[in-house]
Design a protein around this motif. Structure first.
Motif, PDB file in Angstrom:
ATOM      1  N   VAL A 197      41.086  -1.974 -17.068  1.00  0.00           N
ATOM      2  CA  VAL A 197      42.128  -1.157 -17.650  1.00  0.00           C
ATOM      3  C   VAL A 197      42.139   0.159 -16.966  1.00  0.00           C
ATOM      4  N   HIS A 198      40.660   0.867 -16.989  1.00  0.00           N
ATOM      5  CA  HIS A 198      40.505   1.789 -15.958  1.00  0.00           C
ATOM      6  C   HIS A 198      39.038   2.052 -15.739  1.00  0.00           C
ATOM      7  N   SER A 199      38.770   2.982 -14.858  1.00  0.00           N
ATOM      8  CA  SER A 199      37.219   3.141 -14.534  1.00  0.00           C
ATOM      9  C   SER A 199      37.084   4.503 -14.771  1.00  0.00           C
ATOM     10  N   VAL A 200      35.649   4.966 -14.914  1.00  0.00           N
ATOM     11  CA  VAL A 200      35.043   6.335 -14.895  1.00  0.00           C
ATOM     12  C   VAL A 200      33.921   6.058 -13.742  1.00  0.00           C
ATOM     13  N   PHE A 201      33.850   6.949 -12.707  1.00  0.00           N
ATOM     14  CA  PHE A 201      32.959   6.999 -11.916  1.00  0.00           C
ATOM     15  C   PHE A 201      31.854   8.036 -12.076  1.00  0.00           C
ATOM     16  N   LEU A 202      30.551   7.711 -12.197  1.00  0.00           N
ATOM     17  CA  LEU A 202      29.798   8.654 -12.877  1.00  0.00           C
ATOM     18  C   LEU A 202      28.514   8.526 -11.567  1.00  0.00           C
ATOM     19  N   GLN A 229      26.055   7.208  -9.420  1.00  0.00           N
ATOM     20  CA  GLN A 229      25.216   5.948  -9.382  1.00  0.00           C
ATOM     21  C   GLN A 229      26.013   4.715  -9.869  1.00  0.00           C
ATOM     22  N   ASN A 230      26.392   4.963 -11.186  1.00  0.00           N
ATOM     23  CA  ASN A 230      27.227   3.864 -11.738  1.00  0.00           C
ATOM     24  C   ASN A 230      28.527   4.057 -12.121  1.00  0.00           C
ATOM     25  N   SER A 285      27.639   1.698  -8.722  1.00  0.00           N
ATOM     26  CA  SER A 285      28.797   2.001  -7.689  1.00  0.00           C
ATOM     27  C   SER A 285      28.589   1.498  -6.405  1.00  0.00           C
ATOM     28  N   LYS A 286      29.491   0.990  -5.738  1.00  0.00           N
ATOM     29  CA  LYS A 286      29.521   0.557  -4.391  1.00  0.00           C
ATOM     30  C   LYS A 286      30.664   1.377  -3.410  1.00  0.00           C
ATOM     31  N   ILE A 319      35.481   0.455  -5.733  1.00  0.00           N
ATOM     32  CA  ILE A 319      36.002   0.596  -7.201  1.00  0.00           C
ATOM     33  C   ILE A 319      36.974  -0.509  -7.504  1.00  0.00           C
ATOM     34  N   LEU A 320      36.787  -1.155  -8.643  1.00  0.00           N
ATOM     35  CA  LEU A 320      38.138  -1.995  -9.234  1.00  0.00           C
ATOM     36  C   LEU A 320      39.101  -1.400  -9.659  1.00  0.00           C
TER      37      LEU A 320
END
Length: 369
Positions: A304-309, A311-312, A331-332, A336-337
């Motif tokens: 649905v959505h993502s939150v980049f923080l 390391q994770n 996180s890579k 990001i999907l």
């Protein structure tokens, strides 16, 4: 200095309303013990009963072998740190810290020596001649802490001491408080509603709800094997899924309701529930306990959505059932999907917790890896 606190069948009532029903608890000598729970759970009420500020309608509180139910607050040899600091605005830092010692009729030389020592412990020696209005919030909190422990109390009581500080300062101060407590070795009872704060400072935590201790243990025990669904959802973040367990040879098959299942070898069902071959359960899966997989036998989900923080990255996904869950992945770069992307999920079966249908009993046993 420092005592064991033993609470036996303690009762607190306001009129006909019982807010703490027959609570029993032992706090070890020198322990940093935290009462944790939502507003209205009884944690501050219990702290105030230990301090002598609230009446006791039943049961006893012991400091070592001494029953203190009828002992006046001023004679219990406790130090208290409040949410509001409660330092005297007309006295300097040194004057605030010396106040309790002066009331105990110590000599001026003794007072100066003890104040100088504690100023070094709480690391505010350069500010000893300042007035409170010229101190930051963190510095004022250190003054309040120094004033409470300079009298060498048997017990240190702290009621939401960091709630008025900003986020970064809270982290700095909670580390300082834990370091100071270890150095002086005072039995400490700490009240907070902030579960991260409790996890960071405590030797043990009592999670409370409606005046009843739901789980008592170390931060690791409470996070990894919470006693019930309330504790699982209050400590950290978790997803609660519905499922069922079915007896198998020497284990249980855990069904997630979407065709996905896991063999569980660490399930213990009490005799009262074990007569049924299949039992409905609630499953607690923390965000980091999901595994992204290309194996289509897993649970199908849609980003649905993502939150980049850093390391994770936290993803919020919808399962085929329509339930939204949160997952955490390392996180890579450039991976990001995207929203709308379909994925498959499995779980770390040795990490998750499985509860009865009511969410009151944890069927999962064994130490977590």
């Amino acid at each position: 200095m420092s005592v064991t606190i033993t609470i036996q069948d303690l009762i607190k009532k306001y009129g006909d309303t019982t807010v703490i029903p027959e609570l029993s608890l032992e706090i070890k000598k020198g322990e940093f013990f935290t009462l944790l729970g939502p507003s209205g759970c009884g944690k501050t009420t219990l702290l105030r009963m230990i301090a002598g500020f609230n009446s006791i309608e039943g049961g006893t509180i012991h400091f070592n072998e001494r029953v203190i139910n009828q002992v006046e607050p001023g004679k219990r040899n406790i130090g208290m740190v409040f949410q509001s600091y409660a330092i005297f605005p007309h006295l300097t830092v040194k004057g605030n810290i010396a106040f309790g010692l002066e009331n105990r009729k110590l000599s001026k030389a003794e007072i100066n020596a003890k104040v100088d020592d504690i100023l070094k412990v709480v690391q505010i020696e350069p500010y000893k001649d300042r007035m409170p209005k010229n101190l930051s919030g963190g510095q004022q909190q250190r003054v309040a802490l120094a004033r409470a422990i300079v009298i060498r109390p048997d017990v240190l009581l702290m009621d939401e001491p960091l709630s008025n500080l900003d986020a970064k300062l809270r982290v700095d101060m909670r580390n300082a408080i834990k370091d100071i407590q270890r150095e002086v070795g005072i039995t400490t009872v700490y009240v907070t509603h902030d579960q991260e704060e409790a996890m960071a400072v405590s030797d043990r935590i009592a999670v409370m709800k409606s005046g009843v201790i739901q789980h008592l243990g170390t931060p690791q025990e409470i996070y990894q094997r919470p006693a019930n669904v309330f504790v699982a959802t209050f400590i950290g973040r978790t997803n609660i899924l519905e499922g069922s367990i079915t007896k198998s040879a020497g284990s249980y098959d855990l069904q997630f309701g979407s065709g996905y299942s896991e063999e569980m070898t660490n399930i213990e069902v009490p005799k009262s529930d074990s007569k049924a071959d299949t039992l409905n359960v609630q499953i607690s899966v923390r965000p980091e306990e999901f595994i992204l997989t290309e194996d289509q036998t897993g649970m199908k989900a849609t980003i649905v959505h993502s939150v980049f923080l850093g390391q994770n990255t936290h993803y919020f996904v919808d399962l085929a059932s329509g339930q939204r869950v949160e997952i955490t992945q390392e996180s890579k770069t450039s991976q990001i999907l995207e929203p709308g992307q379909d994925i498959y999920l499995k779980v770390k079966q040795d990490k998750i917790n499985v509860y009865d249908a009511a969410g009151e009993l944890n069927y999962t046993r064994g130490a977590r890896l």
